[in-house]
Motif scaffolding. Structure first.
Motif, short mmCIF file in Angstrom:
data_model
loop_
_atom_site.label_atom_id
_atom_site.label_comp_id
_atom_site.label_asym_id
_atom_site.label_seq_id
_atom_site.Cartn_x
_atom_site.Cartn_y
_atom_site.Cartn_z
N GLU A 16 16.70 -8.46 6.69
CA GLU A 16 17.57 -8.55 7.86
C GLU A 16 18.00 -7.19 8.40
OE1 GLU A 16 20.31 -8.73 4.23
OE2 GLU A 16 18.29 -9.37 4.81
N CYS A 17 17.78 -6.14 7.62
CA CYS A 17 18.21 -4.80 8.02
C CYS A 17 17.03 -3.97 8.53
CB CYS A 17 18.87 -4.07 6.84
SG CYS A 17 20.29 -4.94 6.15
N ASP A 18 17.17 -3.42 9.72
CA ASP A 18 16.12 -2.59 10.32
C ASP A 18 16.74 -1.26 10.73
OD1 ASP A 18 14.05 -1.45 11.65
OD2 ASP A 18 13.57 -3.19 12.90
N GLU A 19 16.57 -0.26 9.86
CA GLU A 19 17.18 1.05 10.09
C GLU A 19 16.61 1.77 11.32
OE1 GLU A 19 19.70 1.87 8.30
OE2 GLU A 19 19.51 0.40 6.69
N ARG A 20 15.44 1.30 11.80
CA ARG A 20 14.87 1.94 12.99
C ARG A 20 15.79 1.80 14.18
NH1 ARG A 20 9.22 -1.01 13.33
NH2 ARG A 20 10.67 -2.74 13.05
N ASN A 21 16.64 0.76 14.18
CA ASN A 21 17.57 0.57 15.29
C ASN A 21 18.61 1.68 15.37
OD1 ASN A 21 16.33 -1.84 16.01
ND2 ASN A 21 17.65 -3.07 14.68
N CYS A 22 18.74 2.46 14.30
CA CYS A 22 19.71 3.56 14.29
C CYS A 22 19.10 4.87 14.80
CB CYS A 22 20.26 3.78 12.88
SG CYS A 22 21.25 2.40 12.26
N HIS A 23 17.77 4.88 14.99
CA HIS A 23 17.11 6.09 15.49
C HIS A 23 17.01 6.04 17.01
CE1 HIS A 23 15.77 8.10 11.88
NE2 HIS A 23 15.31 6.97 11.38
N ALA A 24 17.30 7.14 17.66
CA ALA A 24 16.98 7.27 19.08
C ALA A 24 15.49 7.60 19.19
CB ALA A 24 17.81 8.36 19.73
N THR A 25 14.91 7.36 20.34
CA THR A 25 13.46 7.56 20.48
C THR A 25 13.06 9.00 20.25
OG1 THR A 25 13.79 7.83 22.86
CG2 THR A 25 13.13 5.66 22.08
N TYR A 26 13.96 9.93 20.52
CA TYR A 26 13.60 11.34 20.37
C TYR A 26 13.82 11.86 18.95
CZ TYR A 26 18.65 11.66 20.71
OH TYR A 26 19.99 11.48 20.50
N ASP A 27 14.48 11.05 18.10
CA ASP A 27 14.83 11.54 16.76
C ASP A 27 13.60 11.83 15.92
OD1 ASP A 27 17.53 11.60 16.95
OD2 ASP A 27 17.88 9.64 16.06
N ARG A 28 13.64 12.89 15.17
CA ARG A 28 12.62 13.12 14.17
C ARG A 28 13.02 12.37 12.91
NH1 ARG A 28 14.73 17.20 10.73
NH2 ARG A 28 16.46 18.33 11.66
N TYR A 29 12.15 12.30 11.93
CA TYR A 29 12.43 11.52 10.73
C TYR A 29 13.26 12.36 9.76
CZ TYR A 29 11.87 8.59 6.70
OH TYR A 29 12.13 7.79 5.63
N THR A 30 14.56 12.14 9.73
CA THR A 30 15.47 12.79 8.78
C THR A 30 16.54 11.76 8.42
OG1 THR A 30 17.03 13.59 10.45
CG2 THR A 30 15.13 15.00 9.96
N ASP A 31 17.53 12.22 7.68
CA ASP A 31 18.67 11.37 7.39
C ASP A 31 19.68 11.39 8.54
OD1 ASP A 31 17.70 10.65 4.93
OD2 ASP A 31 18.62 12.34 3.91
N ASP A 32 19.30 12.02 9.65
CA ASP A 32 20.20 12.20 10.77
C ASP A 32 20.20 10.96 11.65
OD1 ASP A 32 22.00 13.46 12.36
OD2 ASP A 32 20.54 14.65 13.46
N PHE A 33 20.67 9.84 11.07
CA PHE A 33 20.78 8.61 11.84
C PHE A 33 21.93 8.69 12.83
CE2 PHE A 33 18.78 7.12 7.87
CZ PHE A 33 17.71 6.40 8.38
N CYS A 34 21.95 7.77 13.76
CA CYS A 34 23.09 7.58 14.67
C CYS A 34 23.49 8.88 15.36
CB CYS A 34 24.27 6.97 13.92
SG CYS A 34 23.86 5.43 13.06
#
Length: 486
Positions: free
Chosen positions: A263-281
């Protein structure tokens, strides 16, 4: 007199056979009286054993010489030794024998005028030969994928192996992928094969339906049902009451999709421009099961808006959208009505609303406008004598129409798959159907993955249904930044 003797001699053996049969039936019916089986174990198993040595066809339990067949979803195994199941007659959309007949122990008995293993072929055809061939062509314009013959608009697939492993509407499937290596059975005898993939009966799982669950199908389904009523939230597969989520994290440590029912999709916390880090939201909040909980002083779906801003969140986003549906065209971060394009050192992304993406002017080798023009805000301005979105087509042509047409034809003789025009040996795909692409206009780019509504997240190009990502980006939808730190 002789006739009477002859009849008596015939009737006595017949009576003895009948008596033997009745006796056998009575013995079987009373064998479990008082829950005590009167048959020896050897006799019991012999009655349940199939000619190939399997007890109840491997699909049930032998109880005092009687096969108790497994229940499946849908239907049930049946027959004296559980040898029958009607799913063999079912098409992928659930129709039995295409509603043109009935199923008799896995074999379609077709209505008059129809034939085929699924009653899919009509004996008398009213279609013209040309119309029939058109209906038999696959997406690439090839009749029956060159693995069958066309009959009245339907493909009769080649069966050189006599196992029926070439399947599909256009004979595009290889069901040999469904064969269990140990038993040689399709999907282990516990499922249906569709285009090389096994769809297992309830209670069975595995790539070839080779494993059985120790809980009931209903209990398994209950455990896998997410709060919104979907099995594994439509983001995973249910195996014996446990969800295996589709893992999209390339590190392999843990998945962006997780939870007991996915039920949890962490991709929803990434903006389209975000690189892959722990820098969510946007770096201003915590991602909890795909939802951003913002720190004090920040708000927005992805904590992108500072409360200290004189503009409201809606006003800020409106200024950042411009004529696009996404803030900053999905290529930057909107802060108080202003766009910061990402990544910052990428000079090819620019404009007030990050509306210019000069990467769109490059092919996958990095050549700008095919070497025959220059890029202006993501669009090629071609030199005289050239045209096309990448200036790839010369206006003059030094070959004949016949030579040009030959280069544009598919193997089946269709020019540009019927979805474009031919110019100097190259296909120009229809602009009205934006999703059509490929050397012969054979591809459907609607199949490319999206993120936040952008095909290939705007960080790559769609190539025949798959995303080819630009340098620094990866993922099925080119949504993950793996380039240099910024």
């Amino acid at each position: 007199m002789h006739t009477e003797v002859f009849l008596q001699s015939m009737l006595v053996p017949s009576f003895l056979i009948l008596l033997s049969t009745v006796e056998d039936t009575l013995l079987q019916s009373v064998s479990q009286v008082g829950e005590v089986c009167r048959l020896s174990q050897e006799s019991s198993l012999r009655r349940c054993r199939t000619p190939d040595g399997k007890i109840c066809s491997g699909r049930g339990k032998c109880d005092c010489g009687i096969c108790m067949c497994e229940a499946t979803d849908p239907g049930k195994f049946y027959g004296p030794r559980c040898e029958c199941h009607d799913w063999v007659c079912a098409t992928h959309d659930g129709q039995i024998c295409n509603d043109r007949g009935y199923c008799d122990c896995g074999m379609c008995e077709c209505d008059e005028g129809w034939f085929g293993e699924a009653c899919q072929f009509q004996e008398e055809c009213s279609l013209s030969s040309k119309k029939s061939r058109e209906l038999c062509k696959n997406q690439q314009g090839v009749v029956c994928s060159n693995r069958g013959t066309c009959h009245c608009g339907s493909c009769m697939c080649d069966q050189n192996d006599d196992k029926g492993l070439v399947t599909g509407r256009f004979c595009e499937c290889d069901d040999g992928e469904c064969l269990d290596e140990d038993t040689g059975e399709v999907c282990g005898g516990h499922g249906q094969c569709y285009c090389g993939n096994c769809y297992c009966a309830a209670g069975w799982h595995g790539d070839k339906c080779e494993f059985q669950c120790d809980i009931s199908p209903w209990e398994s389904k209950r455990k896998c049902t997410s709060p919104d009523g979907k099995i594994c939230s439509n983001r995973g597969t249910c195996v014996c009451g446990e969800c295996t989520c589709h893992d999209v994290d390339p590190s392999g440590d843990w998945g962006d999709i997780h939870g007991d029912t996915c039920e949890c999709d962490e991709r929803n916390c990434h903006a389209t421009y975000d690189r892959y880090t722990d820098d969510f939201c946007s770096g201003h909040g915590q991602c909890n099961c795909g939802r951003c909980d913002c720190k004090d002083g920040w708000t927005g779906k992805k904590c992108e808006h500072p409360l200290s801003c004189s503009l409201s969140l809606d006003s800020s986003l409106k200024k950042c959208r411009g004529t696009s549906k996404l803030p900053c065209n999905g290529r930057g971060q909107c802060i108080c009505g202003q766009c910061i394009c990402h990544p910052p050192e990428e000079s090819r992304i620019h404009g007030k609303n990050c509306e210019c993406d000069d990467r769109q002017c490059e092919d996958m080798e990095g050549e700008v406008c095919g070497g025959h023009g220059y890029c202006s805000c993501g669009r090629c301005i071609c030199e005289e004598g050239w045209f096309g979105n990448l200036c790839q087509f010369p206006r003059s042509c030094d070959m004949s129409d016949a030579q040009s047409k030959e280069l544009c034809e598919t193997d089946d003789g269709v020019v540009c798959s019927g979805k474009g025009s031919c110019h100097c040996g190259q296909c120009i795909c229809s602009r009205q159907e934006w999703w059509v692409s490929g050397e012969h206009c054979e591809c459907d780019d609607r199949e490319c993955d999206k993120h936040d509504g952008l095909i290939c997240t705007g960080n790559g190009v769609c190539s025949c249904g798959n995303c080819d990502c630009w340098d620094g980006w990866t993922g099925n939808a080119c949504e993950i930044w793996v380039g240099a730190e910024y």
